[in-house]
Design a protein around this motif. Structure first.
Motif, PDB file in Angstrom:
ATOM      1  N   TYR A   3     100.851  -6.360  45.684  1.00  0.00           N
ATOM      2  CA  TYR A   3      99.419  -6.354  45.421  1.00  0.00           C
ATOM      3  C   TYR A   3      99.163  -5.868  44.004  1.00  0.00           C
ATOM      4  CZ  TYR A   3      98.856  -6.951  50.411  1.00  0.00           C
ATOM      5  OH  TYR A   3      98.900  -7.443  51.682  1.00  0.00           O
ATOM      6  N   HIS A   4      98.137  -6.442  43.373  1.00  0.00           N
ATOM      7  CA  HIS A   4      97.736  -6.086  42.019  1.00  0.00           C
ATOM      8  C   HIS A   4      96.222  -6.077  41.967  1.00  0.00           C
ATOM      9  CE1 HIS A   4     101.844  -6.958  40.692  1.00  0.00           C
ATOM     10  NE2 HIS A   4     101.765  -8.035  41.455  1.00  0.00           N
ATOM     11  N   THR A   5      95.654  -5.490  40.929  1.00  0.00           N
ATOM     12  CA  THR A   5      94.214  -5.563  40.724  1.00  0.00           C
ATOM     13  C   THR A   5      93.926  -6.608  39.659  1.00  0.00           C
ATOM     14  OG1 THR A   5      94.257  -3.769  39.114  1.00  0.00           O
ATOM     15  CG2 THR A   5      93.740  -3.172  41.378  1.00  0.00           C
ATOM     16  N   PHE A   6      92.797  -7.298  39.829  1.00  0.00           N
ATOM     17  CA  PHE A   6      92.331  -8.215  38.802  1.00  0.00           C
ATOM     18  C   PHE A   6      91.879  -7.384  37.602  1.00  0.00           C
ATOM     19  CE2 PHE A   6      91.303 -10.848  42.608  1.00  0.00           C
ATOM     20  CZ  PHE A   6      92.012 -11.988  42.266  1.00  0.00           C
ATOM     21  N   THR A   7      91.985  -7.946  36.420  1.00  0.00           N
ATOM     22  CA  THR A   7      91.500  -7.302  35.201  1.00  0.00           C
ATOM     23  C   THR A   7      90.610  -8.291  34.465  1.00  0.00           C
ATOM     24  OG1 THR A   7      93.551  -6.052  35.047  1.00  0.00           O
ATOM     25  CG2 THR A   7      92.177  -6.104  33.091  1.00  0.00           C
ATOM     26  N   ASP A   8      89.364  -7.880  34.146  1.00  0.00           N
ATOM     27  CA  ASP A   8      88.455  -8.790  33.460  1.00  0.00           C
ATOM     28  C   ASP A   8      88.703  -8.776  31.949  1.00  0.00           C
ATOM     29  OD1 ASP A   8      87.154  -6.536  32.411  1.00  0.00           O
ATOM     30  OD2 ASP A   8      85.443  -6.694  33.757  1.00  0.00           O
ATOM     31  N   GLU A   9      87.883  -9.528  31.210  1.00  0.00           N
ATOM     32  CA  GLU A   9      88.048  -9.660  29.763  1.00  0.00           C
ATOM     33  C   GLU A   9      87.940  -8.331  29.026  1.00  0.00           C
ATOM     34  OE1 GLU A   9      85.012 -12.514  28.970  1.00  0.00           O
ATOM     35  OE2 GLU A   9      86.374 -14.203  29.257  1.00  0.00           O
ATOM     36  N   ASP A  10      87.203  -7.381  29.598  1.00  0.00           N
ATOM     37  CA  ASP A  10      87.022  -6.068  28.967  1.00  0.00           C
ATOM     38  C   ASP A  10      88.079  -5.063  29.383  1.00  0.00           C
ATOM     39  OD1 ASP A  10      84.700  -6.969  27.644  1.00  0.00           O
ATOM     40  OD2 ASP A  10      83.494  -6.560  29.440  1.00  0.00           O
ATOM     41  N   GLY A  11      89.028  -5.487  30.205  1.00  0.00           N
ATOM     42  CA  GLY A  11      90.084  -4.593  30.661  1.00  0.00           C
ATOM     43  C   GLY A  11      89.720  -3.770  31.877  1.00  0.00           C
ATOM     44  N   ASN A  12      88.576  -4.070  32.498  1.00  0.00           N
ATOM     45  CA  ASN A  12      88.156  -3.356  33.704  1.00  0.00           C
ATOM     46  C   ASN A  12      88.877  -3.935  34.922  1.00  0.00           C
ATOM     47  OD1 ASN A  12      86.132  -1.804  32.311  1.00  0.00           O
ATOM     48  ND2 ASN A  12      84.931  -3.676  32.225  1.00  0.00           N
ATOM     49  N   SER A  13      89.371  -3.059  35.774  1.00  0.00           N
ATOM     50  CA  SER A  13      90.049  -3.488  36.996  1.00  0.00           C
ATOM     51  C   SER A  13      89.051  -3.615  38.135  1.00  0.00           C
ATOM     52  CB  SER A  13      91.121  -2.482  37.395  1.00  0.00           C
ATOM     53  OG  SER A  13      92.127  -2.441  36.422  1.00  0.00           O
ATOM     54  N   PHE A  14      89.263  -4.611  38.983  1.00  0.00           N
ATOM     55  CA  PHE A  14      88.413  -4.794  40.160  1.00  0.00           C
ATOM     56  C   PHE A  14      89.167  -5.598  41.189  1.00  0.00           C
ATOM     57  CE2 PHE A  14      87.800  -8.490  37.543  1.00  0.00           C
ATOM     58  CZ  PHE A  14      87.678  -9.538  38.423  1.00  0.00           C
ATOM     59  N   GLY A  15      88.788  -5.450  42.435  1.00  0.00           N
ATOM     60  CA  GLY A  15      89.378  -6.240  43.510  1.00  0.00           C
ATOM     61  C   GLY A  15      90.885  -6.122  43.584  1.00  0.00           C
ATOM     62  N   SER A  16      91.467  -6.986  44.341  1.00  0.00           N
ATOM     63  CA  SER A  16      92.902  -6.953  44.551  1.00  0.00           C
ATOM     64  C   SER A  16      93.382  -8.356  44.881  1.00  0.00           C
ATOM     65  CB  SER A  16      93.224  -6.004  45.711  1.00  0.00           C
ATOM     66  OG  SER A  16      94.597  -5.948  45.965  1.00  0.00           O
ATOM     67  N   PHE A  17      94.619  -8.646  44.494  1.00  0.00           N
ATOM     68  CA  PHE A  17      95.215  -9.904  44.903  1.00  0.00           C
ATOM     69  C   PHE A  17      96.669  -9.692  45.264  1.00  0.00           C
ATOM     70  CE2 PHE A  17      95.903  -9.809  40.335  1.00  0.00           C
ATOM     71  CZ  PHE A  17      97.163 -10.346  40.137  1.00  0.00           C
ATOM     72  N   CYS A  42      93.162 -10.499  48.159  1.00  0.00           N
ATOM     73  CA  CYS A  42      93.501  -9.844  49.419  1.00  0.00           C
ATOM     74  C   CYS A  42      93.768  -8.364  49.162  1.00  0.00           C
ATOM     75  CB  CYS A  42      94.740 -10.500  50.008  1.00  0.00           C
ATOM     76  SG  CYS A  42      95.204  -9.886  51.626  1.00  0.00           S
ATOM     77  N   PHE A  43      93.134  -7.498  49.912  1.00  0.00           N
ATOM     78  CA  PHE A  43      93.434  -6.068  49.836  1.00  0.00           C
ATOM     79  C   PHE A  43      94.593  -5.749  50.773  1.00  0.00           C
ATOM     80  CE2 PHE A  43      89.116  -6.026  48.165  1.00  0.00           C
ATOM     81  CZ  PHE A  43      89.280  -5.190  47.079  1.00  0.00           C
ATOM     82  N   PRO A  44      95.425  -4.781  50.425  1.00  0.00           N
ATOM     83  CA  PRO A  44      96.560  -4.422  51.281  1.00  0.00           C
ATOM     84  C   PRO A  44      96.115  -4.154  52.720  1.00  0.00           C
ATOM     85  CG  PRO A  44      96.737  -3.274  49.199  1.00  0.00           C
ATOM     86  CD  PRO A  44      95.375  -3.949  49.214  1.00  0.00           C
ATOM     87  N   GLY A  45      96.815  -4.768  53.662  1.00  0.00           N
ATOM     88  CA  GLY A  45      96.527  -4.560  55.074  1.00  0.00           C
ATOM     89  C   GLY A  45      95.348  -5.351  55.607  1.00  0.00           C
ATOM     90  N   CYS A  46      94.757  -6.206  54.775  1.00  0.00           N
ATOM     91  CA  CYS A  46      93.586  -6.993  55.185  1.00  0.00           C
ATOM     92  C   CYS A  46      93.872  -8.479  55.061  1.00  0.00           C
ATOM     93  CB  CYS A  46      92.390  -6.651  54.309  1.00  0.00           C
ATOM     94  SG  CYS A  46      91.872  -4.939  54.417  1.00  0.00           S
ATOM     95  N   LEU A  47      93.063  -9.263  55.734  1.00  0.00           N
ATOM     96  CA  LEU A  47      93.148 -10.705  55.584  1.00  0.00           C
ATOM     97  C   LEU A  47      92.623 -11.096  54.207  1.00  0.00           C
ATOM     98  CD1 LEU A  47      91.864 -11.773  59.103  1.00  0.00           C
ATOM     99  CD2 LEU A  47      94.217 -11.849  58.252  1.00  0.00           C
ATOM    100  N   PRO A  48      92.969 -12.281  53.722  1.00  0.00           N
ATOM    101  CA  PRO A  48      92.473 -12.722  52.409  1.00  0.00           C
ATOM    102  C   PRO A  48      90.956 -12.678  52.331  1.00  0.00           C
ATOM    103  CG  PRO A  48      94.168 -14.192  53.208  1.00  0.00           C
ATOM    104  CD  PRO A  48      93.858 -13.251  54.331  1.00  0.00           C
ATOM    105  N   ASP A  49      90.447 -12.438  51.123  1.00  0.00           N
ATOM    106  CA  ASP A  49      89.009 -12.320  50.901  1.00  0.00           C
ATOM    107  C   ASP A  49      88.332 -13.666  50.674  1.00  0.00           C
ATOM    108  OD1 ASP A  49      89.317  -9.605  51.067  1.00  0.00           O
ATOM    109  OD2 ASP A  49      89.398  -9.297  48.910  1.00  0.00           O
ATOM    110  N   THR A  50      88.978 -14.741  51.048  1.00  0.00           N
ATOM    111  CA  THR A  50      88.429 -16.064  50.803  1.00  0.00           C
ATOM    112  C   THR A  50      88.816 -17.009  51.925  1.00  0.00           C
ATOM    113  OG1 THR A  50      88.386 -17.899  49.241  1.00  0.00           O
ATOM    114  CG2 THR A  50      90.447 -16.696  49.419  1.00  0.00           C
ATOM    115  N   ASP A  51      88.035 -18.047  52.096  1.00  0.00           N
ATOM    116  CA  ASP A  51      88.389 -19.106  53.031  1.00  0.00           C
ATOM    117  C   ASP A  51      89.218 -20.183  52.335  1.00  0.00           C
ATOM    118  OD1 ASP A  51      87.077 -17.932  55.161  1.00  0.00           O
ATOM    119  OD2 ASP A  51      85.183 -18.940  54.709  1.00  0.00           O
ATOM    120  N   ASP A  52      89.373 -20.056  51.003  1.00  0.00           N
ATOM    121  CA  ASP A  52      90.143 -21.029  50.237  1.00  0.00           C
ATOM    122  C   ASP A  52      91.631 -20.891  50.532  1.00  0.00           C
ATOM    123  OD1 ASP A  52      87.801 -21.876  49.025  1.00  0.00           O
ATOM    124  OD2 ASP A  52      88.063 -20.580  47.280  1.00  0.00           O
ATOM    125  N   ASP A  53      92.356 -21.952  50.245  1.00  0.00           N
ATOM    126  CA  ASP A  53      93.805 -21.936  50.390  1.00  0.00           C
ATOM    127  C   ASP A  53      94.416 -21.023  49.324  1.00  0.00           C
ATOM    128  OD1 ASP A  53      93.593 -23.822  52.411  1.00  0.00           O
ATOM    129  OD2 ASP A  53      93.897 -25.506  51.046  1.00  0.00           O
TER     130      ASP A  53
END
Length: 76
Positions: A3-17, A42-53
């Motif tokens: 698992y990793h966190t997303f990082t936006d253009e400003d270097g801010n971390s959010f969510g998880s994948f 997807c957060f650790p221990g949870c189902l994916p946060d999307t209905d997408d493949d």
């Protein structure tokens, strides 16, 4: 799987994948995917946060990871 966190253009971390590898083929909800590396929100221990493949397959872990980060920055 890792698992990793997303990082936006400003270097801010959010969510998880999650990045994972399937050696032969992956079957999820009746759909089959080829061998390779994949990622999805997807957060650790949870189902994916999307209905997408899951996104992939990629030849390497690094390519899957970079694609997820590019997605977070609006690149996909």
């Amino acid at each position: 799987m890792s698992y990793h966190t997303f990082t936006d253009e400003d270097g801010n971390s959010f969510g998880s994948f999650e990045v994972f590898y399937d050696i032969k083929s992956l079957t999820l909800l009746g759909k089959e995917f080829g061998a390779g590396f994949y990622w999805w929100p997807c957060f650790p221990g949870c189902l994916p946060d999307t209905d997408d493949d899951p996104t992939g397959p990629f030849l390497t872990y690094a390519l899957a990871y970079q694609d997820a980060q590019d997605f977070a920055k609006g690149g996909n």
